[in-house]
Design an enzyme around this catalytic site. Sequence first.
Site, short mmCIF file in Angstrom:
data_model
loop_
_atom_site.label_atom_id
_atom_site.label_comp_id
_atom_site.label_asym_id
_atom_site.label_seq_id
_atom_site.Cartn_x
_atom_site.Cartn_y
_atom_site.Cartn_z
N CYS A 360 0.83 -1.21 0.00
CA CYS A 360 0.00 0.00 0.00
C CYS A 360 0.86 1.25 0.00
CB CYS A 360 -0.89 0.01 1.23
SG CYS A 360 -1.99 -1.36 1.30
N ASP A 361 1.86 1.29 -0.83
CA ASP A 361 2.77 2.43 -0.87
C ASP A 361 2.90 2.83 -2.33
OD1 ASP A 361 5.09 4.07 -0.95
OD2 ASP A 361 5.69 3.24 0.99
#
Length: 412
Positions: A360-361
């Site tokens: 989730c980056d």
Amino acid sequence: MAYDLINEVVTTKKTTQDNRSDSTSPTLQFVNELHVADEVRAFVDTVSPDHPALIVQQSKVDDAYDLLTGALSPAVCFYAVKANPAPAVLRTLAAKGSCFDVASRGEIDLCLSLGITADRLSYGAPVKRPSSIAYAHDMGITLFTSDCEADIRALATNAPGARIMIRIAVESVGAEWPLSRKFGCPTERAVMLAQLAKELGLIPVGISFHVGSQQTNLDAWDKAFARARALFDDAAASGIHFTLLNLGGGMPAHSSSLAPNIAAYGQGVMARLSAHFPDRMPNLMFEPGRAMVAEAGVIAATVILVAEAEDREGDHRWVYLDIGRYSGLAETLEESIRYPMIVDGRDGDLQPSVMAGPSCDSTDTLYEKTPYPLPADIQAGDRVWILAAGAYTASYSSVNFNGYEPLETFVI
Ligand SMILES: Cc1ncc(COP(=O)(O)O)c(C=O)c1O
């Protein structure tokens, strides 16, 4: 010149499919050229990992050692452990007679635990904890690299009498993964550092440099050799007789559409070296990392999501793999290293796609500036083989970012 050497190989490898492919998409060439060895496929079928896995073929490491040492003969090979520290890789290279470039206490311990003796180790990292220098010295390592006064003083205190190479900064234009700005003293400073080392009881033995990793430009070598030669002369004039030249790493592996011919590359490097040292050749060592292991390794990855262009801003669909920048593909930073890839069972038209990892980056995006041509019908669950991935992948992988497991290595 370098690109001629390399393109020569790419050109001769063109396939019928390449010829019908769009010449504005250079990546098409390698997608069609490369294949995954049957041995690797069979292994992955048997083990059936439910996470990405790096498969390294020992026989290819063996071959790469012969190729590199032949191409750069008579330079002595010190494999850069950081590229792939898998014990089986180190054992293979130790059995071939390789020496090793280590960067930390951890790498020293690893080598020693495999029975590699300290006289085959060089502590090549310019940045070292004083306690690690002392440890290396206690373990019997006598060869170090240094590039600044404070480190020379730390070496004199913690490794008295050690042999020191002075690392100089050189240009790394042409390298896909430049290394030079962080390390290496200015050329003008090198003799002074060697003198300091001598005054402090160390033995300044020579010069080292690194032309940048995945260096495809032979001119970079030419410039580095010119600097080194001038320093051998300047040092001699001040009473220091260097005997050793460390060529560092930088020899390229297959990346993007470049398939380097290491024999030709080595010839180019050695011809330039001879031109600068026509009268007396110093003792030589080199520290290959990437070129030794990259092509021996293939990552078996899986597509986990395809988001169509309509679902995202921008013009392209996004293809998410179960491996990303933090779980093995760190060198996609700034899209520096562009891995050749093969998608199994899809041979339709190719469509430019943004590729990203699973975390989730948003920095975990692999290729966006230059989208990657992938089969238009690619789907979640498809096997993606990431080729020439044996170097700087598993060793760069985070331990648990977003809960994703580190890249597991299998040496077969
Ligand atoms: C001191 C040193 N030697 C050798 C290498 C290996 O370089 P390459 O993988 O480009 O061959 C590196 C890479 O970081 C390095 O830092």
